[in-house]
Design a protein around this motif. Structure first.
Motif, PDB file in Angstrom:
ATOM      1  N   TRP A  64      31.507  10.110   2.646  1.00  0.00           N
ATOM      2  CA  TRP A  64      30.154  10.605   2.914  1.00  0.00           C
ATOM      3  C   TRP A  64      30.200  11.908   3.678  1.00  0.00           C
ATOM      4  O   TRP A  64      30.995  12.072   4.601  1.00  0.00           O
ATOM      5  N   ARG A  65      29.355  12.845   3.272  1.00  0.00           N
ATOM      6  CA  ARG A  65      29.151  14.069   4.031  1.00  0.00           C
ATOM      7  C   ARG A  65      27.671  14.203   4.347  1.00  0.00           C
ATOM      8  O   ARG A  65      26.816  13.889   3.515  1.00  0.00           O
ATOM      9  N   THR A  66      27.375  14.668   5.532  1.00  0.00           N
ATOM     10  CA  THR A  66      25.997  14.792   5.980  1.00  0.00           C
ATOM     11  C   THR A  66      25.181  15.620   4.996  1.00  0.00           C
ATOM     12  O   THR A  66      25.633  16.662   4.510  1.00  0.00           O
ATOM     13  N   ILE A  67      23.965  15.144   4.695  1.00  0.00           N
ATOM     14  CA  ILE A  67      23.078  15.857   3.775  1.00  0.00           C
ATOM     15  C   ILE A  67      22.284  16.901   4.551  1.00  0.00           C
ATOM     16  O   ILE A  67      21.614  16.582   5.544  1.00  0.00           O
ATOM     17  N   ASN A  68      22.354  18.128   4.115  1.00  0.00           N
ATOM     18  CA  ASN A  68      21.633  19.221   4.759  1.00  0.00           C
ATOM     19  C   ASN A  68      20.288  19.418   4.055  1.00  0.00           C
ATOM     20  O   ASN A  68      20.131  20.285   3.197  1.00  0.00           O
ATOM     21  N   HIS A  69      19.323  18.579   4.422  1.00  0.00           N
ATOM     22  CA  HIS A  69      17.971  18.655   3.843  1.00  0.00           C
ATOM     23  C   HIS A  69      16.970  18.790   4.989  1.00  0.00           C
ATOM     24  O   HIS A  69      16.296  17.822   5.360  1.00  0.00           O
ATOM     25  N   PRO A  70      16.850  19.968   5.575  1.00  0.00           N
ATOM     26  CA  PRO A  70      15.982  20.115   6.759  1.00  0.00           C
ATOM     27  C   PRO A  70      14.517  19.833   6.465  1.00  0.00           C
ATOM     28  O   PRO A  70      13.780  19.426   7.369  1.00  0.00           O
ATOM     29  N   TYR A  71      14.088  20.031   5.229  1.00  0.00           N
ATOM     30  CA  TYR A  71      12.672  19.822   4.902  1.00  0.00           C
ATOM     31  C   TYR A  71      12.279  18.349   5.018  1.00  0.00           C
ATOM     32  O   TYR A  71      11.125  18.036   5.345  1.00  0.00           O
ATOM     33  N   ALA A  72      13.217  17.435   4.755  1.00  0.00           N
ATOM     34  CA  ALA A  72      12.896  16.006   4.785  1.00  0.00           C
ATOM     35  C   ALA A  72      12.498  15.530   6.169  1.00  0.00           C
ATOM     36  O   ALA A  72      11.818  14.504   6.307  1.00  0.00           O
ATOM     37  N   TYR A  73      12.892  16.258   7.223  1.00  0.00           N
ATOM     38  CA  TYR A  73      12.639  15.835   8.600  1.00  0.00           C
ATOM     39  C   TYR A  73      11.401  16.491   9.197  1.00  0.00           C
ATOM     40  O   TYR A  73      11.119  16.299  10.376  1.00  0.00           O
ATOM     41  N   LYS A  74      10.662  17.229   8.405  1.00  0.00           N
ATOM     42  CA  LYS A  74       9.480  17.931   8.919  1.00  0.00           C
ATOM     43  C   LYS A  74       8.177  17.434   8.297  1.00  0.00           C
ATOM     44  O   LYS A  74       7.141  18.077   8.421  1.00  0.00           O
ATOM     45  N   PHE A  75       8.238  16.292   7.632  1.00  0.00           N
ATOM     46  CA  PHE A  75       7.020  15.695   7.089  1.00  0.00           C
ATOM     47  C   PHE A  75       6.464  14.673   8.073  1.00  0.00           C
ATOM     48  O   PHE A  75       7.207  13.919   8.708  1.00  0.00           O
ATOM     49  N   VAL A  76       5.149  14.637   8.190  1.00  0.00           N
ATOM     50  CA  VAL A  76       4.465  13.671   9.050  1.00  0.00           C
ATOM     51  C   VAL A  76       3.357  12.993   8.258  1.00  0.00           C
ATOM     52  O   VAL A  76       2.833  13.544   7.282  1.00  0.00           O
ATOM     53  N   ASN A  77       3.031  11.784   8.678  1.00  0.00           N
ATOM     54  CA  ASN A  77       1.941  11.032   8.060  1.00  0.00           C
ATOM     55  C   ASN A  77       0.664  11.183   8.870  1.00  0.00           C
ATOM     56  O   ASN A  77       0.699  11.161  10.111  1.00  0.00           O
ATOM     57  N   ALA A  78      -0.443  11.340   8.179  1.00  0.00           N
ATOM     58  CA  ALA A  78      -1.759  11.298   8.810  1.00  0.00           C
ATOM     59  C   ALA A  78      -2.239   9.853   8.762  1.00  0.00           C
ATOM     60  O   ALA A  78      -2.535   9.322   7.682  1.00  0.00           O
ATOM     61  N   VAL A  79      -2.293   9.200   9.921  1.00  0.00           N
ATOM     62  CA  VAL A  79      -2.607   7.776  10.000  1.00  0.00           C
ATOM     63  C   VAL A  79      -4.058   7.607  10.446  1.00  0.00           C
ATOM     64  O   VAL A  79      -4.473   8.145  11.476  1.00  0.00           O
ATOM     65  N   LEU A  80      -4.815   6.862   9.673  1.00  0.00           N
ATOM     66  CA  LEU A  80      -6.219   6.598  10.005  1.00  0.00           C
ATOM     67  C   LEU A  80      -6.293   5.557  11.113  1.00  0.00           C
ATOM     68  O   LEU A  80      -5.792   4.438  10.959  1.00  0.00           O
ATOM     69  N   VAL A  81      -6.893   5.923  12.248  1.00  0.00           N
ATOM     70  CA  VAL A  81      -6.998   5.002  13.378  1.00  0.00           C
ATOM     71  C   VAL A  81      -8.444   4.652  13.721  1.00  0.00           C
ATOM     72  O   VAL A  81      -8.692   3.791  14.562  1.00  0.00           O
ATOM     73  N   GLY A  82      -9.410   5.295  13.085  1.00  0.00           N
ATOM     74  CA  GLY A  82     -10.808   4.992  13.372  1.00  0.00           C
ATOM     75  C   GLY A  82     -11.717   5.958  12.659  1.00  0.00           C
ATOM     76  O   GLY A  82     -11.296   6.965  12.083  1.00  0.00           O
ATOM     77  N   GLY A  83     -13.026   5.638  12.682  1.00  0.00           N
ATOM     78  CA  GLY A  83     -13.995   6.528  12.056  1.00  0.00           C
ATOM     79  C   GLY A  83     -15.264   5.789  11.680  1.00  0.00           C
ATOM     80  O   GLY A  83     -15.365   4.565  11.797  1.00  0.00           O
ATOM     81  N   GLU A  84     -16.231   6.542  11.219  1.00  0.00           N
ATOM     82  CA  GLU A  84     -17.526   5.994  10.797  1.00  0.00           C
ATOM     83  C   GLU A  84     -17.498   5.807   9.288  1.00  0.00           C
ATOM     84  O   GLU A  84     -17.917   6.675   8.520  1.00  0.00           O
ATOM     85  N   LEU A  85     -16.983   4.653   8.857  1.00  0.00           N
ATOM     86  CA  LEU A  85     -16.798   4.420   7.428  1.00  0.00           C
ATOM     87  C   LEU A  85     -17.730   3.310   6.954  1.00  0.00           C
ATOM     88  O   LEU A  85     -17.502   2.125   7.204  1.00  0.00           O
ATOM     89  N   GLN A  86     -18.784   3.707   6.288  1.00  0.00           N
ATOM     90  CA  GLN A  86     -19.698   2.778   5.632  1.00  0.00           C
ATOM     91  C   GLN A  86     -19.684   3.146   4.152  1.00  0.00           C
ATOM     92  O   GLN A  86     -20.444   3.998   3.694  1.00  0.00           O
ATOM     93  N   LEU A  87     -18.810   2.512   3.406  1.00  0.00           N
ATOM     94  CA  LEU A  87     -18.543   2.930   2.037  1.00  0.00           C
ATOM     95  C   LEU A  87     -19.084   1.923   1.045  1.00  0.00           C
ATOM     96  O   LEU A  87     -19.021   0.706   1.256  1.00  0.00           O
ATOM     97  N   GLY A  88     -19.600   2.439  -0.074  1.00  0.00           N
ATOM     98  CA  GLY A  88     -20.047   1.589  -1.159  1.00  0.00           C
ATOM     99  C   GLY A  88     -18.903   1.219  -2.090  1.00  0.00           C
ATOM    100  O   GLY A  88     -17.840   1.833  -2.074  1.00  0.00           O
ATOM    101  N   GLU A  89     -19.145   0.226  -2.928  1.00  0.00           N
ATOM    102  CA  GLU A  89     -18.079  -0.254  -3.806  1.00  0.00           C
ATOM    103  C   GLU A  89     -17.702   0.759  -4.880  1.00  0.00           C
ATOM    104  O   GLU A  89     -16.568   0.776  -5.350  1.00  0.00           O
ATOM    105  N   GLU A  90     -18.633   1.597  -5.294  1.00  0.00           N
ATOM    106  CA  GLU A  90     -18.377   2.526  -6.393  1.00  0.00           C
ATOM    107  C   GLU A  90     -17.907   3.895  -5.918  1.00  0.00           C
ATOM    108  O   GLU A  90     -17.676   4.778  -6.744  1.00  0.00           O
TER     109      GLU A  90
END
Length: 428
Positions: free
Chosen positions: A170-196
């Motif tokens: 094994w040799r270390t993979i040099n993929h710097p882009y893979a370590y700079k992604f982040v997730n936007a996680v929904l933690v709250g909000g005013e969500l009153q959504l219809g079925e359609e």
């Protein structure tokens, strides 16, 4: 030797003796010299071929492009996650139900085009940001928290286990882009959504970090997923228990590297020859095998990359090749310099000094790229630190926001050779 002989002949004043000696030398002595020189060249070629870089077929190249610029006919780059090239979809009803139960749900991911310390600062702050969910029924305010995206890092970890299963170093993979992604996680909000209702757009504003945000990017590498069928019937192996399944490689290209994507315990080991892979397995039937093709890059690509091409390629010189073949690591600063200078990345960064320091809980400027490699013998707590000090080379100014990532790659390679220390990188 020829020059010496001609020089001595030119100094002889007796022309008759000079002619006789010239005939003698050209008919006997110079023939012996040429024969010896040819043997020396053959020995030299043999030494360099035996010590050549046999693992160059498994060099991993990495890049990134915008989703709309992705070329499905690219010669050697493929998405790390094939689904990244298609449109995203979100199940609103499932989203609302999970939010009511108090769960936090990742909505989408994006890339932060900034130095690694800035990303660390943002993630450790545990801040929330305002966003907006636009549906067919209206606009809804939401609260977003950021977390590290591990999707591409897990793909690298899977590749590590495939290398081990195939019996390759094994040799270390040099993929710097893979370590700079982040997730936007929904933690709250005013969500009153219809079925359609259907999602039309999701936006989030990162305040002072907004300038670094990049969306709709696809990480790439030179690994293509194939399904290869055996070229005949299984043959009983030498142990008279297992069977050999031969996978011909000529049709898919002999210049590339191939890894059998093993996901069960039926495979014992894999043998390689110039024209085929031989899978030794308990299976007695000829099946199709999942194979990872490490495609050799070509210089005639018609596709233009939005982000620079990176790799873990090592220099193809005698000292580097010979050092890789040795089973022992020389515990010296010279060996550390050799390891670092063996990679093409060292064209941008220069190792200035190495210091051994006592243990400390202070966070390092660099990060470990091989966290999935476990060491059951040594524990990380209490290790003395090996601090590697780097400077930019003249060509290294173009690294920009990837400088700490390139340093982390080099430090991670040194870490594999010196597991008794906790290796860290810093600027001199």
């Amino acid at each position: 030797m020829k020059d010496i002989v001609m020089d001595r002949l030119s100094k002889m004043e007796d022309l008759q003796q000079r002619g006789m000696l010239r005939n003698l030398m050209s008919s006997v002595f110079l023939g012996v010299v040429e024969y010896q020189e040819e043997l020396n060249r053959q020995i030299e070629r043999r030494v360099f071929e035996e010590v050549g870089n046999q693992d160059s077929k498994y060099d991993i190249y990495a890049a990134m492009c915008r989703r709309e610029e992705w070329d499905p006919l690219h010669e050697y780059l493929f998405p790390m996650i094939p689904e990244d090239t298609g449109p995203r979809s979100i199940d609103l009803q499932s989203l609302v139900a999970r939010l009511k139960e108090g769960e936090e749900l990742p909505l989408f991911s994006f890339f932060l085009e900034c130095p690694y310390p800035v990303i660390q600062e943002l993630l450790y702050s545990d801040r929330t940001f305002r966003g907006e969910l636009v549906t067919s029924g209206g606009r809804h305010a939401i609260q977003i928290r950021l977390e590290r995206n591990m999707t591409y890092i897990r793909e690298i970890e899977k590749l590590y286990h495939v290398f081990l299963s195939n019996g390759l170093p094994w040799r270390t993979i040099n993929h710097p882009y893979a370590y700079k992604f982040v997730n936007a996680v929904l933690v709250g909000g005013e969500l009153q959504l219809g079925e359609e209702e259907e999602v039309q757009e999701i936006t989030v504003h990162l305040e002072e970090y907004e300038e670094y945000k990049r969306t709709d990017l696809v990480p790439l590498w030179n690994i293509q997923r194939l399904e290869l069928k055996t070229g005949g019937f299984p043959v009983p192996a030498a142990d008279r228990v297992n069977f050999e399944h031969a996978l011909p490689l000529r049709s898919s290209g002999l210049q590339h590297g191939y890894l059998v994507d093993i996901n069960d315990d039926s495979i014992r080991y894999i043998k390689r020859s110039p024209e085929e892979l031989t899978v030794v397995s308990t299976r007695d039937k000829s099946d199709a095998w999942q194979v990872l093709k490490v495609v050799e890059p070509v210089g005639t690509s018609m596709s233009k990359l939005s982000y620079a091409l990176m790799s873990n390629r090592q220099r193809d010189d005698f000292i580097s090749n010979y050092g890789r073949r040795q089973g022992q690591v020389v515990r010296s600063k010279g060996e550390i310099v050799r390891i670092i200078h063996s990679f093409a990345v060292s064209e941008w960064l220069e190792l200035v000094d190495v210091e051994i320091r006592p243990p400390s809980a202070r966070p390092a400027l660099t990060y470990e790229l091989n966290r999935f490699i476990t060491d059951e013998v040594r524990v990380d707590n209490g290790k003395w630190r090996m601090c590697l000090k780097f400077n930019y080379r003249e060509s290294g100014r173009e690294l920009g926001y990837l400088a700490e990532d390139m340093m982390s790659f080099l430090v991670s390679e040194v870490q594999m050779s010196f597991p008794e220390y906790r290796c860290e990188g810093e600027w001199a």
